[in-house]
Design a protein around this motif. Structure first.
Motif, PDB file in Angstrom:
ATOM      1  N   MET A  31       0.843  -1.173   0.000  1.00  0.00           N
ATOM      2  CA  MET A  31       0.000   0.000   0.000  1.00  0.00           C
ATOM      3  C   MET A  31       0.886   1.234   0.000  1.00  0.00           C
ATOM      4  O   MET A  31       1.738   1.392   0.846  1.00  0.00           O
ATOM      5  CB  MET A  31      -0.885  -0.007   1.245  1.00  0.00           C
ATOM      6  CG  MET A  31      -1.675   1.280   1.391  1.00  0.00           C
ATOM      7  SD  MET A  31      -2.350   1.541   3.027  1.00  0.00           S
ATOM      8  CE  MET A  31      -1.132   2.647   3.690  1.00  0.00           C
ATOM      9  N   THR A  32       0.671   2.108  -0.975  1.00  0.00           N
ATOM     10  CA  THR A  32       1.431   3.341  -1.021  1.00  0.00           C
ATOM     11  C   THR A  32       0.571   4.476  -1.563  1.00  0.00           C
ATOM     12  O   THR A  32      -0.032   4.344  -2.622  1.00  0.00           O
ATOM     13  CB  THR A  32       2.674   3.208  -1.928  1.00  0.00           C
ATOM     14  OG1 THR A  32       3.468   2.128  -1.473  1.00  0.00           O
ATOM     15  CG2 THR A  32       3.496   4.470  -1.922  1.00  0.00           C
ATOM     16  N   ILE A  33       0.545   5.548  -0.820  1.00  0.00           N
ATOM     17  CA  ILE A  33      -0.045   6.779  -1.327  1.00  0.00           C
ATOM     18  C   ILE A  33       1.122   7.537  -1.935  1.00  0.00           C
ATOM     19  O   ILE A  33       2.048   7.952  -1.237  1.00  0.00           O
ATOM     20  CB  ILE A  33      -0.744   7.572  -0.215  1.00  0.00           C
ATOM     21  CG1 ILE A  33      -1.885   6.725   0.343  1.00  0.00           C
ATOM     22  CG2 ILE A  33      -1.242   8.913  -0.737  1.00  0.00           C
ATOM     23  CD1 ILE A  33      -2.456   7.214   1.639  1.00  0.00           C
ATOM     24  N   GLN A  34       1.107   7.670  -3.243  1.00  0.00           N
ATOM     25  CA  GLN A  34       2.234   8.254  -3.964  1.00  0.00           C
ATOM     26  C   GLN A  34       2.241   9.773  -3.895  1.00  0.00           C
ATOM     27  O   GLN A  34       3.303  10.393  -3.872  1.00  0.00           O
ATOM     28  CB  GLN A  34       2.211   7.802  -5.422  1.00  0.00           C
ATOM     29  CG  GLN A  34       2.325   6.312  -5.576  1.00  0.00           C
ATOM     30  CD  GLN A  34       2.056   5.844  -6.999  1.00  0.00           C
ATOM     31  OE1 GLN A  34       1.687   6.628  -7.876  1.00  0.00           O
ATOM     32  NE2 GLN A  34       2.235   4.558  -7.230  1.00  0.00           N
ATOM     33  N   ALA A  35       1.056  10.374  -3.913  1.00  0.00           N
ATOM     34  CA  ALA A  35       0.965  11.837  -3.926  1.00  0.00           C
ATOM     35  C   ALA A  35      -0.436  12.251  -3.506  1.00  0.00           C
ATOM     36  O   ALA A  35      -1.362  11.439  -3.503  1.00  0.00           O
ATOM     37  CB  ALA A  35       1.272  12.373  -5.321  1.00  0.00           C
ATOM     38  N   ALA A  36      -0.571  13.519  -3.172  1.00  0.00           N
ATOM     39  CA  ALA A  36      -1.880  14.072  -2.817  1.00  0.00           C
ATOM     40  C   ALA A  36      -1.920  15.527  -3.273  1.00  0.00           C
ATOM     41  O   ALA A  36      -0.879  16.181  -3.396  1.00  0.00           O
ATOM     42  CB  ALA A  36      -2.123  13.969  -1.318  1.00  0.00           C
ATOM     43  N   ALA A  37      -3.133  16.006  -3.505  1.00  0.00           N
ATOM     44  CA  ALA A  37      -3.293  17.385  -3.948  1.00  0.00           C
ATOM     45  C   ALA A  37      -4.663  17.902  -3.544  1.00  0.00           C
ATOM     46  O   ALA A  37      -5.584  17.127  -3.284  1.00  0.00           O
ATOM     47  CB  ALA A  37      -3.127  17.482  -5.466  1.00  0.00           C
ATOM     48  N   VAL A  38      -4.764  19.225  -3.508  1.00  0.00           N
ATOM     49  CA  VAL A  38      -6.046  19.898  -3.298  1.00  0.00           C
ATOM     50  C   VAL A  38      -6.176  20.903  -4.439  1.00  0.00           C
ATOM     51  O   VAL A  38      -5.224  21.620  -4.762  1.00  0.00           O
ATOM     52  CB  VAL A  38      -6.106  20.629  -1.944  1.00  0.00           C
ATOM     53  CG1 VAL A  38      -7.441  21.355  -1.776  1.00  0.00           C
ATOM     54  CG2 VAL A  38      -5.884  19.655  -0.787  1.00  0.00           C
ATOM     55  N   ALA A  39      -7.356  20.910  -5.071  1.00  0.00           N
ATOM     56  CA  ALA A  39      -7.604  21.830  -6.185  1.00  0.00           C
ATOM     57  C   ALA A  39      -8.922  22.559  -5.955  1.00  0.00           C
ATOM     58  O   ALA A  39      -9.809  22.051  -5.256  1.00  0.00           O
ATOM     59  CB  ALA A  39      -7.652  21.056  -7.500  1.00  0.00           C
ATOM     60  N   PHE A  40      -9.033  23.723  -6.548  1.00  0.00           N
ATOM     61  CA  PHE A  40     -10.286  24.473  -6.514  1.00  0.00           C
ATOM     62  C   PHE A  40     -10.659  24.769  -7.948  1.00  0.00           C
ATOM     63  O   PHE A  40      -9.846  25.322  -8.702  1.00  0.00           O
ATOM     64  CB  PHE A  40     -10.140  25.766  -5.715  1.00  0.00           C
ATOM     65  CG  PHE A  40     -11.383  26.612  -5.693  1.00  0.00           C
ATOM     66  CD1 PHE A  40     -12.550  26.129  -5.137  1.00  0.00           C
ATOM     67  CD2 PHE A  40     -11.382  27.885  -6.224  1.00  0.00           C
ATOM     68  CE1 PHE A  40     -13.702  26.898  -5.110  1.00  0.00           C
ATOM     69  CE2 PHE A  40     -12.521  28.669  -6.199  1.00  0.00           C
ATOM     70  CZ  PHE A  40     -13.688  28.175  -5.642  1.00  0.00           C
ATOM     71  N   GLN A  41     -11.869  24.391  -8.297  1.00  0.00           N
ATOM     72  CA  GLN A  41     -12.347  24.479  -9.665  1.00  0.00           C
ATOM     73  C   GLN A  41     -11.363  23.731 -10.553  1.00  0.00           C
ATOM     74  O   GLN A  41     -11.277  22.534 -10.466  1.00  0.00           O
ATOM     75  CB  GLN A  41     -12.618  25.922 -10.049  1.00  0.00           C
ATOM     76  CG  GLN A  41     -13.731  26.513  -9.207  1.00  0.00           C
ATOM     77  CD  GLN A  41     -13.978  27.982  -9.463  1.00  0.00           C
ATOM     78  OE1 GLN A  41     -13.151  28.691 -10.026  1.00  0.00           O
ATOM     79  NE2 GLN A  41     -15.140  28.453  -9.031  1.00  0.00           N
ATOM     80  N   LYS A  42     -10.588  24.391 -11.364  1.00  0.00           N
ATOM     81  CA  LYS A  42      -9.685  23.676 -12.276  1.00  0.00           C
ATOM     82  C   LYS A  42      -8.208  23.957 -12.012  1.00  0.00           C
ATOM     83  O   LYS A  42      -7.353  23.729 -12.863  1.00  0.00           O
ATOM     84  CB  LYS A  42     -10.035  24.030 -13.721  1.00  0.00           C
ATOM     85  CG  LYS A  42     -11.431  23.573 -14.087  1.00  0.00           C
ATOM     86  CD  LYS A  42     -11.760  23.879 -15.506  1.00  0.00           C
ATOM     87  CE  LYS A  42     -13.184  23.404 -15.766  1.00  0.00           C
ATOM     88  NZ  LYS A  42     -13.398  22.942 -17.087  1.00  0.00           N
ATOM     89  N   VAL A  43      -7.898  24.447 -10.788  1.00  0.00           N
ATOM     90  CA  VAL A  43      -6.529  24.840 -10.457  1.00  0.00           C
ATOM     91  C   VAL A  43      -6.022  24.031  -9.270  1.00  0.00           C
ATOM     92  O   VAL A  43      -6.667  23.989  -8.219  1.00  0.00           O
ATOM     93  CB  VAL A  43      -6.473  26.352 -10.119  1.00  0.00           C
ATOM     94  CG1 VAL A  43      -5.078  26.759  -9.688  1.00  0.00           C
ATOM     95  CG2 VAL A  43      -6.955  27.185 -11.291  1.00  0.00           C
TER      96      VAL A  43
END
Length: 129
Positions: free
Chosen positions: A1-13
């Protein structure tokens, strides 16, 4: 099990991310641009990576995992990230941040929190329970 990356976006950014490599970034950006804006959960497979997306109030929370990571684990980290993000940018986990505060510059300060959650979930396999 590996979470490779994470992100938060708003609308399309993409506002803030952790470990979004030059290989993963264009794929994540394309997914963010094409996500419906209504509240929902969805997962997309792309090669060996799975992009899990939780959209709420036009804010997208994204975890990129390997195929062995359970959906439960992926959405657990996303719920946790969502709660921490809303706490930091609106003062509590029940309110939504003001759209004016959702810029990459202002959201950069969430980077260490995002990185900490990815590390925590990767180092504690039972953290999603």
């Amino acid at each position: 099990m590996t979470i490779q990356a994470a992100a938060v976006a708003f609308q399309k950014v993409v506002l803030v991310h952790d470990k979004l490599t030059p290989t993963l970034r264009p794929k994540a950006t394309k997914i963010v641009e094409n996500l419906p804006r209504h509240d929902h959960k969805v997962s997309y497979e792309h090669g060996t990576a799975v992009f899990h997306c939780l959209v709420e109030h036009e804010i997208s929370y994204i975890a990129i995992t390997d195929q062995e990571t359970s959906t439960r684990t992926a959405y657990s980290i996303l719920e946790d990230i969502k709660s921490k993000f809303k706490d930091q940018f609106s003062g509590n986990s029940q309110s939504y941040p003001n759209a004016a505060t959702l810029t990459p510059t202002l959201c950069a300060k969430f980077g260490p929190t995002l990185a900490g959650q990815v590390r925590f979930f990767n180092e504690n396999p039972d953290s999603d329970k």
